[in-house]
Each structure stands twice: as C-alpha cells, then as structure tokens.
Design a protein around this motif. Structure first.
Motif, PDB file in Angstrom:
ATOM      1  N   ILE A  75       0.867  -1.177   0.000  1.00 45.18           N
ATOM      2  CA  ILE A  75       0.000   0.000   0.000  1.00 45.18           C
ATOM      3  C   ILE A  75       0.904   1.229   0.000  1.00 45.18           C
ATOM      4  CG2 ILE A  75      -1.665   1.327   1.364  1.00 45.18           C
ATOM      5  CD1 ILE A  75      -2.619  -1.397   2.524  1.00 45.18           C
ATOM      6  N   LEU A  76       0.614   2.168  -0.875  1.00 43.61           N
ATOM      7  CA  LEU A  76       1.392   3.402  -0.954  1.00 43.61           C
ATOM      8  C   LEU A  76       0.747   4.518  -0.134  1.00 43.61           C
ATOM      9  CD1 LEU A  76       2.190   3.299  -4.774  1.00 43.61           C
ATOM     10  CD2 LEU A  76       3.713   2.644  -2.895  1.00 43.61           C
ATOM     11  N   ILE A  77      -0.573   4.678  -0.305  1.00 44.67           N
ATOM     12  CA  ILE A  77      -1.316   5.711   0.428  1.00 44.67           C
ATOM     13  C   ILE A  77      -2.602   5.100   0.952  1.00 44.67           C
ATOM     14  CG2 ILE A  77      -2.513   7.934   0.265  1.00 44.67           C
ATOM     15  CD1 ILE A  77      -0.561   8.710  -1.931  1.00 44.67           C
ATOM     16  N   GLN A  78      -2.897   5.359   2.215  1.00 42.68           N
ATOM     17  CA  GLN A  78      -4.122   4.856   2.831  1.00 42.68           C
ATOM     18  C   GLN A  78      -4.737   5.981   3.669  1.00 42.68           C
ATOM     19  OE1 GLN A  78      -3.891   1.578   5.843  1.00 42.68           O
ATOM     20  NE2 GLN A  78      -5.222   0.518   4.396  1.00 42.68           N
ATOM     21  N   ASP A  79      -6.025   6.223   3.423  1.00 44.08           N
ATOM     22  CA  ASP A  79      -6.741   7.291   4.129  1.00 44.08           C
ATOM     23  C   ASP A  79      -6.015   8.634   4.015  1.00 44.08           C
ATOM     24  OD1 ASP A  79      -8.706   5.492   4.985  1.00 44.08           O
ATOM     25  OD2 ASP A  79      -7.519   4.935   6.738  1.00 44.08           O
ATOM     26  N   GLY A  80      -5.475   8.906   2.830  1.00 45.35           N
ATOM     27  CA  GLY A  80      -4.853  10.191   2.567  1.00 45.35           C
ATOM     28  C   GLY A  80      -3.432  10.352   3.062  1.00 45.35           C
ATOM     29  N   GLU A  81      -2.873   9.307   3.692  1.00 48.02           N
ATOM     30  CA  GLU A  81      -1.526   9.401   4.245  1.00 48.02           C
ATOM     31  C   GLU A  81      -0.611   8.367   3.602  1.00 48.02           C
ATOM     32  OE1 GLU A  81      -0.615  11.708   6.377  1.00 48.02           O
ATOM     33  OE2 GLU A  81      -2.648  12.520   6.664  1.00 48.02           O
ATOM     34  N   ILE A  82       0.647   8.763   3.340  1.00 47.60           N
ATOM     35  CA  ILE A  82       1.630   7.794   2.856  1.00 47.60           C
ATOM     36  C   ILE A  82       1.737   6.686   3.891  1.00 47.60           C
ATOM     37  CG2 ILE A  82       4.065   7.437   2.330  1.00 47.60           C
ATOM     38  CD1 ILE A  82       4.097  10.193   1.035  1.00 47.60           C
ATOM     39  N   ALA A  83       1.670   5.446   3.433  1.00 46.22           N
ATOM     40  CA  ALA A  83       1.384   4.318   4.325  1.00 46.22           C
ATOM     41  C   ALA A  83       2.475   4.003   5.342  1.00 46.22           C
ATOM     42  CB  ALA A  83       1.072   3.080   3.492  1.00 46.22           C
ATOM     43  N   SER A  84       3.745   3.940   4.910  1.00 40.10           N
ATOM     44  CA  SER A  84       4.743   3.424   5.839  1.00 40.10           C
ATOM     45  C   SER A  84       6.144   3.699   5.338  1.00 40.10           C
ATOM     46  CB  SER A  84       4.549   1.912   6.021  1.00 40.10           C
ATOM     47  OG  SER A  84       4.789   1.247   4.789  1.00 40.10           O
ATOM     48  N   ASP A  85       7.105   3.212   6.133  1.00 40.48           N
ATOM     49  CA  ASP A  85       8.500   3.187   5.704  1.00 40.48           C
ATOM     50  C   ASP A  85       8.663   1.957   4.816  1.00 40.48           C
ATOM     51  OD1 ASP A  85      11.206   3.034   5.401  1.00 40.48           O
ATOM     52  OD2 ASP A  85      11.659   2.665   7.510  1.00 40.48           O
TER      53      ASP A  85
END
Length: 323
Positions: free
Chosen positions: A206-216
C-alpha cells in the motif's frame, strides 16, 4: 586374477551407472518441478469473453465508434470517460526518471474492469498487456498484479472469487467507484463482496491509505519466489490511485535504461501519488511487467527495450452502453 579384476571393474561401472541414473532422475524431477511451477500453463477456470458479457450494472460493452468520443495520442473524451495522459521527466543523466500519468474520470464504475490473459484463470498463463487490452477492446490499460506468479492472495475479479488465501496487504475496487486498500487477513472475501467489491488485486505494498503515505518502505517484502528482484531499489513501477470516487490516477514508471529512466523507489512512487492527490494508492507488479496501453499503442518503454513482458492480468477502461 584378470577375471577377478574384470569382475571388479564391471561392478564399479555398474555402480557408477546406477548413480548416474539416480542423479539424472533427481535432476529431471527438479527441472520438471521448476517448469511446472514457473513455465507450464495450468488453466483452472476459463472465463467468458468480455465481449459477450454484461457488467453488474447491466451495461453492455461497446466500441468507441458507437459513442460520441474524441481522442488524440494523449487524450480521450466521451460522455462517460475522460482520459488525460502526461509524460513526466525529472532529473538528468543517470538520475533521470521518466514516467507516465493517466488521470481518468468515469461516469460509471463499470467502465473500470479487469481481464485475465487468454480469458483464463490459473498459473503461468500470460499474454502481453497490449494483447489482453486489444482482445477486450480497451481504450486504456495497465498491467495488473501478475496473480499467476503466486499461489496465494485473495483474487476477486468481476465479482467472482477465484482464489481465497489471505496473506498480504491488497486493494479492492467497489461498484460505487471507490477504491480501498486493506489487509487480506483482516477482512474476508465474503465481507468484501457484501460491501460491493468487484475486483481485488494482491501485490503491494500500500502506498497511500486514508490520505496518508502508508509506511516506511525500506523493509517491504512482497514475494520470495524464485527469480524475484529486490523491490527496494529504483525499478520500473506500476501503481493505481483514487483521487475521489470514479476519479483515478494510473502511473507507470519506466526504468533500467540509463539516460532515459532509472526507475523509482517505492518512497518516490508514494510521493508522486500523494502529489497527484491520491487518497488511496497501491503498488502493482512492476519491473519488466510495467506497461501502459492507450488507443492501440503502448505508451511507455517496457523493460527499457520497447519490449513487453507477458503478464497474467490487466486493469482497463472500456466504454459501456446501457442495455
């Protein structure tokens, strides 16, 4: 004495022959197992030709000639579909990156579809993205998740569950024109279908979830199958994102061609999707698979050689007409 030596020599040769036969049998078994896993086609389900089917909303696919549409090499416009493709280049020399962005707005969610290579679900069934797209009269297409290279994940296509072995973060498309990233182990396929899911893709991350970049993304691992490349470095990439319901952005990044495009890291790709306004974004199969097709031509430069690699599935856009 000679007879004894002759018998010993024959015994040694016989043992050597037996060992050689055993080694050849073992080698043959290994080679066949690898070929069976990675080369030999295994068709599990033959899917009806899209041209003969209707969507869940009761819409029947039609060709662009039957709708009021205008187009050029980079744009397409009709009453139901708006497509704008841009080529973007950043950096220079060995640090240059070339990628393609397709901004697509749909009137109906049913215009976004999925298709299998050779209209068949299974393993090692592949066709070029452009061939699958052409066979399904697609206006626009990208490669999918290459589900056929793996034997796990949740694979729902056009409302049918083909595989149900949850293991990773995935993406689902819904009949209301929305897209959702999720963990396959936290929501069942039956729950997804009840919520209106039409298709799932299982690759990631996942790259973006709920408008936020997902993770490191530094320690992300997708697969451990034979022949995989590291996904941490700059590579060709394919991603899909949702800006708003029925408003999607598709990105294909070229790579592995010095002076043209080095590819992107996952962090760079997530940043691009965020800058484009995606509220959800998901990484699909990349590397040699990364391909964007539009109006009968391949837009990007697959593998840095203008040579497509066969894939097992695509995401594509097609006109509908109410029945």
């Amino acid at each position: 004495m000679l007879n004894k030596r002759s018998k010993q020599a024959w015994s040694f040769k016989r043992k050597l022959l037996i060992v050689m036969i055993i080694v050849l049998l073992l080698l043959g078994t290994v080679i066949y197992s690898l070929a069976d896993r990675y080369l030999i086609e295994h068709v599990e389900v033959v899917v009806a030709d899209d041209a003969a089917t209707t969507s869940s909303s009761g819409a029947t696919a039609v060709t662009t000639a039957e709708v009021n549409a205008t187009s050029d090499d980079w744009n397409y416009s009709s009453d139901d579909i708006q497509i704008q493709i841009d080529q973007v280049q950043t950096g220079s020399g060995s640090d240059q990156i070339t990628y393609f962005v397709a901004d697509i707005v749909l009137k109906e969610a049913s215009s976004l579809r999925t298709a299998f290579a050779d209209n068949s679900f299974g393993t090692n069934i592949t066709e070029d993205t452009s061939d699958i797209a052409s066979a399904n009269h697609a206006i626009f297409a990208i490669n999918g998740d290459y589900y056929g290279f793996r034997n796990d994940g949740v694979i729902i296509r056009n409302g049918t569950v083909y595989r149900d072995d949850p293991v990773r973060d995935a993406m689902a498309l819904f009949d209301d024109g929305t897209m959702q990233t999720y963990n396959e182990e936290e929501i069942s396929s039956s729950e997804l279908l009840a919520q209106g899911a039409t298709d799932t893709l299982s690759f990631g991350p996942i790259l973006i979830q709920d408008g936020e970049i997902a993770s490191d993304f530094s320690n992300v691992k997708i697969d451990t199958n034979f022949g995989n490349h590291s996904i941490q470095n700059a590579n060709p990439r394919t991603a899909v994102g949702m800006i708003a319901p029925n408003h999607y952005v598709f990105v294909v990044v070229d790579g592995r061609k010095e002076g043209y495009s080095r590819g992107m890291t996952l962090t760079e790709l997530a940043d691009v999707m965020s800058d484009l306004g995606a509220t959800e974004a998901y990484n699909l199969d990349g590397g040699g698979s990364s391909t964007m097709y539009f109006m009968g031509r391949v837009v990007n430069n697959p593998q840095g050689k203008n040579k497509e690699r066969g894939v097992s599935d695509i995401l594509y856009i097609k006109e509908d007409a109410t029945s």
